[in-house]
Design a protein around this motif. Structure first.
Motif, PDB file in Angstrom:
ATOM      1  N   PHE A  87      99.880 -39.388 -80.694  1.00 19.15           N
ATOM      2  CA  PHE A  87     100.763 -40.407 -80.121  1.00 19.15           C
ATOM      3  C   PHE A  87      99.970 -41.468 -79.359  1.00 19.15           C
ATOM      4  CE2 PHE A  87     103.321 -42.091 -76.619  1.00 19.15           C
ATOM      5  CZ  PHE A  87     104.404 -42.609 -77.324  1.00 19.15           C
ATOM      6  N   LYS A  88      99.023 -41.029 -78.548  1.00 18.51           N
ATOM      7  CA  LYS A  88      98.240 -41.979 -77.759  1.00 18.51           C
ATOM      8  C   LYS A  88      97.454 -42.912 -78.675  1.00 18.51           C
ATOM      9  CE  LYS A  88      94.961 -42.264 -73.914  1.00 18.51           C
ATOM     10  NZ  LYS A  88      94.189 -41.478 -72.909  1.00 18.51           N
ATOM     11  N   CYS A  92     105.896 -48.168 -83.636  1.00 15.72           N
ATOM     12  CA  CYS A  92     105.573 -46.742 -83.701  1.00 15.72           C
ATOM     13  C   CYS A  92     106.667 -45.939 -84.404  1.00 15.72           C
ATOM     14  CB  CYS A  92     105.329 -46.193 -82.300  1.00 15.72           C
ATOM     15  SG  CYS A  92     103.850 -46.875 -81.488  1.00 15.72           S
ATOM     16  N   MET A 134     109.818 -45.371 -83.648  1.00 20.30           N
ATOM     17  CA  MET A 134     110.575 -44.490 -82.766  1.00 20.30           C
ATOM     18  C   MET A 134     111.691 -45.283 -82.099  1.00 20.30           C
ATOM     19  SD  MET A 134     107.462 -42.357 -80.946  1.00 20.30           S
ATOM     20  CE  MET A 134     108.595 -41.288 -80.021  1.00 20.30           C
ATOM     21  N   ALA A 159     113.430 -42.530 -77.047  1.00 20.98           N
ATOM     22  CA  ALA A 159     112.475 -41.459 -77.352  1.00 20.98           C
ATOM     23  C   ALA A 159     111.044 -41.914 -77.082  1.00 20.98           C
ATOM     24  CB  ALA A 159     112.624 -41.022 -78.803  1.00 20.98           C
ATOM     25  N   PHE A 160     110.770 -43.168 -77.415  1.00 16.57           N
ATOM     26  CA  PHE A 160     109.420 -43.692 -77.216  1.00 16.57           C
ATOM     27  C   PHE A 160     109.063 -43.730 -75.731  1.00 16.57           C
ATOM     28  CE2 PHE A 160     106.586 -47.315 -76.394  1.00 16.57           C
ATOM     29  CZ  PHE A 160     105.493 -46.947 -77.172  1.00 16.57           C
ATOM     30  N   GLU A 191     110.256 -41.968 -73.260  1.00 14.62           N
ATOM     31  CA  GLU A 191     110.088 -40.613 -72.728  1.00 14.62           C
ATOM     32  C   GLU A 191     108.726 -40.040 -73.119  1.00 14.62           C
ATOM     33  OE1 GLU A 191     113.379 -38.356 -74.134  1.00 14.62           O
ATOM     34  OE2 GLU A 191     114.840 -39.286 -72.758  1.00 14.62           O
ATOM     35  N   ARG A 192     108.395 -40.192 -74.397  1.00 21.96           N
ATOM     36  CA  ARG A 192     107.102 -39.685 -74.876  1.00 21.96           C
ATOM     37  C   ARG A 192     105.955 -40.438 -74.215  1.00 21.96           C
ATOM     38  NH1 ARG A 192     105.320 -37.435 -79.768  1.00 21.96           N
ATOM     39  NH2 ARG A 192     103.198 -36.668 -79.412  1.00 21.96           N
ATOM     40  N   PHE A 193     106.136 -41.736 -74.019  1.00 22.36           N
ATOM     41  CA  PHE A 193     105.090 -42.549 -73.395  1.00 22.36           C
ATOM     42  C   PHE A 193     104.818 -42.078 -71.972  1.00 22.36           C
ATOM     43  CE2 PHE A 193     103.073 -46.067 -71.321  1.00 22.36           C
ATOM     44  CZ  PHE A 193     102.334 -46.699 -72.309  1.00 22.36           C
ATOM     45  N   GLU A 211     105.340 -39.152 -70.675  1.00 20.16           N
ATOM     46  CA  GLU A 211     104.694 -37.842 -70.720  1.00 20.16           C
ATOM     47  C   GLU A 211     103.202 -37.968 -71.041  1.00 20.16           C
ATOM     48  OE1 GLU A 211     106.720 -35.592 -73.653  1.00 20.16           O
ATOM     49  OE2 GLU A 211     108.584 -35.398 -72.512  1.00 20.16           O
ATOM     50  N   THR A 212     102.870 -38.873 -71.940  1.00 23.26           N
ATOM     51  CA  THR A 212     101.487 -39.000 -72.422  1.00 23.26           C
ATOM     52  C   THR A 212     100.604 -39.830 -71.498  1.00 23.26           C
ATOM     53  OG1 THR A 212     102.304 -38.845 -74.708  1.00 23.26           O
ATOM     54  CG2 THR A 212     100.057 -39.694 -74.393  1.00 23.26           C
TER      55      THR A 212
END
Length: 279
Positions: A177-178, A198, A200, A204-205, A207-209, A211-212
């Motif tokens: 993802f990164k 990406c 997404m 969702a993007f 949230e994932r961003f 986290e990462t």
């Protein structure tokens, strides 16, 4: 080129003890299909004649040609050489790889990786371990350039090249993802645009961003913009108007106000202070 090269090798072998071997090898090379691995078996057998293989690579070195494995005739010879567990022959293989890298021959570099992955798929050719390590170093170095700041310049390899390399180098990963975010973000992109790039949803993007990267998309983009502008002012000779335009400012006065607000000085003052610091 295919028949010309093989014919030349056969001709040069006529007055040597490798005449019969070279004739067999030339025939095997002519029938080698890069996409059909079963056609490589005869090359594997012929490569076990170490003295003949040494003669072959000596001749190839003397021809002074660019041995790019992107050329089918030379790719077949590269396959043959990879199978040979002799250091002198391995030198030809490594030199070919190094030349592909030095000349930014992206297709040749990928072909080297592809051929290695097939020849040594069962890890039975330990003499190729060093070749693998060199390739890994090249792809990691170029991936770092690809992901690096725009002011430093990029890599001669593309995003698709790195994704292809993942198939051939088990230890190389460019699809996390990164990595995906860093590969697809551009200088004037919004968070919503980046999410679309990406593939997404925006929710969702984000949230994932978080986290990462440990921060929000908007904050990360703002900080990235500041870093890009400051690096351009300090480390390039780009005209200030160009830097302003490249970063989406409508006019120089707006850009100047942005710099004062974020860096405490106007663009020209930032450059002047940098020059004074150096002297």
């Amino acid at each position: 080129m295919k028949n010309t090269l093989y014919d030349r090798l056969e001709y040069d072998a006529i007055k040597t003890e490798w005449h019969t071997w070279m004739s067999e090898t030339a025939q095997a090379l002519r029938h080698t299909d890069i996409c059909r691995f079963g056609t490589w078996r005869e090359l594997e057998r012929l490569s076990k004649n170490i003295p003949a293989m040494r003669w072959l690579v000596c001749k190839l070195d003397g021809y002074n040609i660019n041995p790019s494995p992107d050329v089918p005739a030379l790719a077949a010879i590269f396959i043959l050489a990879c199978y040979c567990p002799d250091n002198r022959v391995l030198g030809y293989v490594v030199d070919t790889l190094m030349l592909c890298y030095r000349t930014s021959d992206r297709k040749g570099l990928l072909m080297c990786a592809r051929i290695h992955s097939v020849v040594n798929r069962n890890e039975e050719y330990s003499h190729l371990n060093g070749l693998y390590n060199i390739m890994m170093g090249f792809f990691l170095k170029e991936f770092a350039r690809f992901l690096g700041p725009e002011w430093k310049g990029g890599s001669f390899l593309t995003e698709n090249d790195f994704r292809e390399a993942e198939r051939y180098l088990p230890d190389f990963k460019a699809s996390g993802f990164k990595e995906m975010v860093l590969a697809r973000v551009t200088s004037q992109m919004t968070g919503e645009e980046l999410a679309r790039r990406c593939n997404m949803s925006n929710t969702a993007f984000r949230e994932r961003f978080k986290e990462t990267f440990g921060t929000t998309v908007s904050h990360w983009l703002r900080e990235r913009k500041k870093d890009r502008i400051l690096n351009s002012l300090l480390h390039t000779d780009l005209p200030i108007s160009k830097i302003s335009d490249h970063n989406g400012f409508r006019n120089d006065s707006t850009f100047s106000e942005y710099c004062r607000r974020n860096f405490g000085s106007a663009p020209s003052e930032i450059r002047k202070n940098k020059t004074l610091t150096k002297t």
